[in-house]
Scaffold this motif. Structure first.
Motif, PDB file in Angstrom:
ATOM      1  N   LEU A 179      32.863 -19.606  13.744  1.00 20.10           N
ATOM      2  CA  LEU A 179      32.599 -18.178  13.883  1.00 20.10           C
ATOM      3  C   LEU A 179      31.114 -17.856  13.704  1.00 20.10           C
ATOM      4  O   LEU A 179      30.676 -16.752  13.994  1.00 20.10           O
ATOM      5  CB  LEU A 179      33.425 -17.390  12.859  1.00 20.10           C
ATOM      6  N   LEU A 190      38.798 -23.840  16.674  1.00 17.23           N
ATOM      7  CA  LEU A 190      39.497 -22.692  16.084  1.00 17.23           C
ATOM      8  C   LEU A 190      40.988 -23.007  15.910  1.00 17.23           C
ATOM      9  O   LEU A 190      41.587 -22.686  14.883  1.00 17.23           O
ATOM     10  CB  LEU A 190      39.332 -21.455  16.970  1.00 17.23           C
ATOM     11  N   PRO A 237      27.933 -17.559  17.395  1.00 18.33           N
ATOM     12  CA  PRO A 237      27.191 -16.496  18.081  1.00 18.33           C
ATOM     13  C   PRO A 237      25.919 -16.083  17.336  1.00 18.33           C
ATOM     14  O   PRO A 237      24.869 -15.902  17.957  1.00 18.33           O
ATOM     15  CB  PRO A 237      28.177 -15.327  18.115  1.00 18.33           C
ATOM     16  N   VAL A 294      45.565 -13.859   9.438  1.00 26.86           N
ATOM     17  CA  VAL A 294      44.169 -13.426   9.290  1.00 26.86           C
ATOM     18  C   VAL A 294      43.251 -14.290  10.148  1.00 26.86           C
ATOM     19  O   VAL A 294      42.402 -13.789  10.904  1.00 26.86           O
ATOM     20  CB  VAL A 294      43.733 -13.496   7.806  1.00 26.86           C
ATOM     21  N   VAL A 295      43.444 -15.624  10.057  1.00 26.82           N
ATOM     22  CA  VAL A 295      42.551 -16.525  10.788  1.00 26.82           C
ATOM     23  C   VAL A 295      42.670 -16.299  12.296  1.00 26.82           C
ATOM     24  O   VAL A 295      41.660 -16.230  13.007  1.00 26.82           O
ATOM     25  CB  VAL A 295      42.854 -17.994  10.432  1.00 26.82           C
ATOM     26  N   ILE A 299      33.007 -12.851  21.664  1.00 26.86           N
ATOM     27  CA  ILE A 299      31.590 -12.917  21.247  1.00 26.86           C
ATOM     28  C   ILE A 299      31.084 -14.342  21.401  1.00 26.86           C
ATOM     29  O   ILE A 299      29.992 -14.583  21.924  1.00 26.86           O
ATOM     30  CB  ILE A 299      31.425 -12.437  19.787  1.00 26.86           C
ATOM     31  N   ILE A 300      31.893 -15.286  20.947  1.00 25.45           N
ATOM     32  CA  ILE A 300      31.492 -16.689  21.069  1.00 25.45           C
ATOM     33  C   ILE A 300      31.310 -17.039  22.542  1.00 25.45           C
ATOM     34  O   ILE A 300      30.312 -17.635  22.949  1.00 25.45           O
ATOM     35  CB  ILE A 300      32.559 -17.612  20.431  1.00 25.45           C
ATOM     36  N   TYR A 325      30.662 -15.142  25.162  1.00 25.42           N
ATOM     37  CA  TYR A 325      29.492 -14.580  25.820  1.00 25.42           C
ATOM     38  C   TYR A 325      28.198 -15.133  25.252  1.00 25.42           C
ATOM     39  O   TYR A 325      27.240 -15.323  25.990  1.00 25.42           O
ATOM     40  CB  TYR A 325      29.532 -13.050  25.768  1.00 25.42           C
ATOM     41  N   ILE A 333      39.025 -11.807  17.558  1.00 28.62           N
ATOM     42  CA  ILE A 333      37.927 -10.840  17.631  1.00 28.62           C
ATOM     43  C   ILE A 333      36.629 -11.569  17.983  1.00 28.62           C
ATOM     44  O   ILE A 333      35.800 -11.083  18.737  1.00 28.62           O
ATOM     45  CB  ILE A 333      37.782 -10.087  16.293  1.00 28.62           C
ATOM     46  N   ASN A 334      36.488 -12.784  17.432  1.00 27.76           N
ATOM     47  CA  ASN A 334      35.259 -13.533  17.656  1.00 27.76           C
ATOM     48  C   ASN A 334      35.202 -14.234  19.002  1.00 27.76           C
ATOM     49  O   ASN A 334      34.127 -14.539  19.495  1.00 27.76           O
ATOM     50  CB  ASN A 334      35.079 -14.579  16.556  1.00 27.76           C
ATOM     51  N   LEU A 358      43.638 -13.606  13.892  1.00 32.37           N
ATOM     52  CA  LEU A 358      43.116 -12.293  14.268  1.00 32.37           C
ATOM     53  C   LEU A 358      41.586 -12.300  14.269  1.00 32.37           C
ATOM     54  O   LEU A 358      40.942 -11.855  15.226  1.00 32.37           O
ATOM     55  CB  LEU A 358      43.658 -11.229  13.309  1.00 32.37           C
ATOM     56  N   VAL A 359      41.012 -12.857  13.197  1.00 35.13           N
ATOM     57  CA  VAL A 359      39.554 -12.931  13.133  1.00 35.13           C
ATOM     58  C   VAL A 359      39.023 -13.786  14.280  1.00 35.13           C
ATOM     59  O   VAL A 359      38.025 -13.457  14.926  1.00 35.13           O
ATOM     60  CB  VAL A 359      39.104 -13.512  11.775  1.00 35.13           C
ATOM     61  N   GLY A 360      39.735 -14.878  14.580  1.00 38.39           N
ATOM     62  CA  GLY A 360      39.330 -15.746  15.677  1.00 38.39           C
ATOM     63  C   GLY A 360      39.335 -15.017  17.001  1.00 38.39           C
ATOM     64  O   GLY A 360      38.420 -15.153  17.804  1.00 38.39           O
ATOM     65  N   LEU A 382      40.467 -16.858   1.634  1.00 37.48           N
ATOM     66  CA  LEU A 382      41.655 -17.598   2.079  1.00 37.48           C
ATOM     67  C   LEU A 382      41.837 -18.903   1.319  1.00 37.48           C
ATOM     68  O   LEU A 382      42.953 -19.339   1.080  1.00 37.48           O
ATOM     69  CB  LEU A 382      41.557 -17.906   3.576  1.00 37.48           C
ATOM     70  N   MET A 392      39.755  -7.718   6.009  1.00 39.46           N
ATOM     71  CA  MET A 392      40.423  -9.015   6.148  1.00 39.46           C
ATOM     72  C   MET A 392      40.386  -9.794   4.831  1.00 39.46           C
ATOM     73  O   MET A 392      41.361 -10.424   4.437  1.00 39.46           O
ATOM     74  CB  MET A 392      39.721  -9.844   7.233  1.00 39.46           C
TER      75      MET A 392
END
Lengths: 220, 204, 248
Positions: free
Chosen positions: A168, C139, A171, C162-163, C173-174, C176, C169-170, C165-167, A150, A210
């Motif tokens: 990110l 984020l 985790p 992109v950012v 996870i973050i 939990y 998905i994460n 969408l990726v965020g 990016l 991505m």
């Protein structure tokens, strides 16, 4: 160009640019040195904190290594050639990240026992720490490759990339240090390691796609 | 002989942010065609090439390659073409020979050396590209053209940084390519000396 | 199922006119509900038997925190829509909602800290939910930073898609991972699937202020999107007509 010739050339260029890898490794050692100097050199502090210190340093060193991974390809027009080659950009990204991962993580694992000793990490936890590095770092590389794609067209994209990607990484750091701590307390750690592996697999599946989208958008 | 090609561009429009480029442009490229895309700076010459190859989005219009819609099946077009942009993808860490080997892995060293010979770079085949001049790097990239048998050449300002000798070699090779049934789409500010192209004029 | 509404969303002009009708309504109805909820909650709802009056910040803290997460989720969905269907309005949506969500996350952090002082005795604890809201805030900052750093509109739109969408998905996870890492926070107040654990007269004002805040944020986002649409389509004929007829 085909996948094989690309992968070979990627190796060759990483080997010719060993200094870059070495720099990331030195940076890793530097960050670790700062903790005893800046906080407390006693084993009472360092021994329980060792896993966390090593993982934070790893995350930062990997970000440094990954940040510029497409810079040269962008500047010399190779990324355009990727797109024009008709090959899958996701697979090219995957091959590149894989080569980079091996180049950084293997030497990192080699110096790790030494640094773990310096941070008074009990020998029983060292194996778990190395496993966590092996299972967790692929996620760091793959997620980082999105950020690198990016920001590749920006002249000063490094800080932006850190801002985008570091959250990110949380985790991975949490579960990896959790595994090391559990091992230090002689508790079960396989769950955390399994989750680390799972995160890496998800990152491996989604990030190349991505990153390919980002590269396509960067080049024009 | 090269594979016969036919690329039809119908009513193509591209938009780059604020600017509308190539409003409703139509032309076709067939075997034996030499097409020169002309226009001032910023008229969208490079963008047009990139739109055909698929990494600049198309606002409107159709692209048909050998009867197939390119926006659906881009692979066919990409397999038959060779694109050289402003920066032709020559890596500084590699020698001239290694650079060629990356792009043409199925050729023997002998063939690669012969191609370098034709662009007067054989003496530098073991020199890292970082030590070569811009014109020499471009000549390495050009050698790719006659190493592969792609039918369609997309050349974006290929004469930049080339000396007189280099220009005449490229023109000779283009003429040979056309006579073998290939096609060339070229953007250039300097006129071609020996070849007479079909000109597509883009206005700002 | 009828998908015409979905395709209409692809047309900025249609959206602009639709939002002119609904944006204002959302904002005013939302503000009214929010006011009712907050006044009711702060002034009239019963005290908490453990936390006394300090719990009343819940009427701001909880709606804001939930909204901050919802905004990011919506941005992620928009990112997906933008990448897959290339819908013109999706990046406009992301760009317009990001600052709203960021401010919500910031208010959630500040109100959480204020609530933490009387309850836990410190302004900040490294508690799971506080930390995950902090990460959420970062984020948001990332999305806004890349939006501002890229000059090319087309590229910037792709990048934020992109950012986000990726965020998204994460994000779980973050959430939990952090929850597993450390939990001090009381369990979630809002669970749609379960009967509320607090009495009705405490819960109703919370519902009012939450719905009010959602509507308010939706309306404000529509306004922001309208501005962005005007900006992007400023060369289009319908914008000229619109501005000449109704002014800005």
């Amino acid at each position: 160009m085909n996948y094989r010739s690309y992968f070979k050339s990627e190796w060759l260029s990483l080997l010719r640019r060993k200094q870059d890898t070495l720099n990331a490794l030195l940076f890793f050692v530097m960050v670790i040195t700062l903790f005893p100097l800046g906080v407390d050199p006693s084993s009472e502090f360092l021994s329980p904190a060792a896993g966390g210190i090593i993982w934070c340093a790893t995350a930062l060193a990997i970000l440094m290594a990954v940040e510029g991974m497409y810079k040269e390809d962008y500047n010399d027009g190779s990324l355009e050639q990727w797109l024009a080659s008709g090959l899958s950009v996701s697979i090219l990204v995957f091959l590149k990240v894989f080569a980079q991962w091996v180049m950084v993580v293997v030497p990192l694992l080699l110096v790790l026992p030494l640094l773990a000793q310096m941070l008074f990490l009990p020998a029983s936890a060292l194996g778990v720490l190395m496993c966590s590095i092996l299972l967790g770092t692929p996620a760091l590389f793959f997620i980082g490759s999105i950020g690198a794609a990016l920001t590749v067209s920006l002249r000063r994209g490094a800080v932006l990339m850190l801002l985008l990607i570091l959250p990110l990484y949380i985790p991975v750091i949490v579960f990896a240090t959790g595994a090391v701590r559990a091992a230090q307390m002689e508790m079960a750690y396989s769950g955390q390691l399994a989750i680390l592996g799972a995160i890496s697999l998800v990152a491996l599946a989604l990030s190349p796609i991505m990153a390919a989208v980002s590269i396509r958008a960067s080049v024009n | 002989m090269r594979k016969t090609v036919k690329l039809d561009i119908k009513n193509l429009s591209i938009e780059r942010g604020e600017r509308d480029l190539c409003c409703e442009l139509s032309f076709s490229v067939q075997s034996g065609d030499l097409i020169r895309i002309a226009g001032e700076n910023g008229a969208g010459k490079s963008s047009l090439m990139k739109a055909i190859l698929g990494w600049v989005p198309i606002e409107d219009g159709e692209l048909i390659y050998n009867g197939e819609d390119v926006t659906q099946h881009r692979d066919m077009l990409l397999q038959d073409q060779l694109y050289l942009g402003h920066t032709p993808g020559i890596k500084n860490v590699f020698t001239a020979l290694e650079n060629l080997k990356l792009y043409c892995p199925d050729k023997s060293d002998r063939q690669l050396e012969q191609a370098l010979e034709e662009v007067q770079l054989l003496a530098f085949s073991d020199t890292p590209a970082a030590q070569l001049s811009a014109g020499q790097k471009r000549r390495i990239a050009l050698a790719r053209l006659w190493l592969t048998d792609k039918s369609l050449w997309f050349l974006d300002e290929p004469f930049t940084a080339l000396d007189v000798k280099g220009v005449s070699v490229l023109e000779e090779k283009m003429a040979a390519h056309l006579s073998e049934g290939g096609a060339v789409v070229i953007t250039t500010h300097q006129p071609l000396l020996h070849l007479s192209p079909k000109v597509i004029e883009l206005s700002v | 199922m009828n998908w015409t509404w979905f395709h209409k969303l692809g047309s900025p002009k249609w959206f602009y006119q639709w939002a002119s009708n609904w944006g204002g309504r959302c904002v005013y109805v939302g503000l009214a509900l929010l006011l009712v909820g907050v006044v009711w909650g702060l002034g009239f709802a019963p005290q908490d038997y453990q936390q006394g009056n300090s719990f009343r910040i819940i009427y701001i803290h909880v709606p804001v925190a939930v909204l901050a997460q919802s905004c990011y989720l919506a941005m992620g969905v928009a990112g997906f829509v933008s990448l897959v269907w290339q819908m013109k309005l999706a990046p406009v949506f992301i760009k317009s909602v990001a600052p709203v969500g960021a401010i919500m996350a910031l208010i959630a952090l500040v109100s959480g800290a204020i609530w933490g002082k009387p309850t836990w005795g410190t302004w900040w604890v490294w508690d799971a939910r506080l930390t995950s809201v902090l990460v959420l805030f970062l984020l948001y900052m990332g999305v806004m930073a890349i939006q501002n750093a890229l000059d090319d509109q087309v590229f910037a739109d792709k990048a934020v898609a992109v950012v986000s969408l990726v965020g998204v998905i994460n994000l779980p996870i973050i959430k939990y991972s952090v929850e597993w890492w450390n939990t001090l926070h009381q369990p979630a107040t809002f669970k749609l699937t379960e009967k509320p654990s607090m009495p009705m007269e405490m819960w109703l004002p919370l519902l009012f202020s939450a719905i009010g805040l959602y509507l308010f944020a939706a309306g404000v986002s529509m306004w922001r999107m309208q501005t962005e649409v005007l900006m992007r389509e400023r060369k289009a004929n319908w914008v000229k007509k619109e501005v000449l007829e109704h002014g800005i």
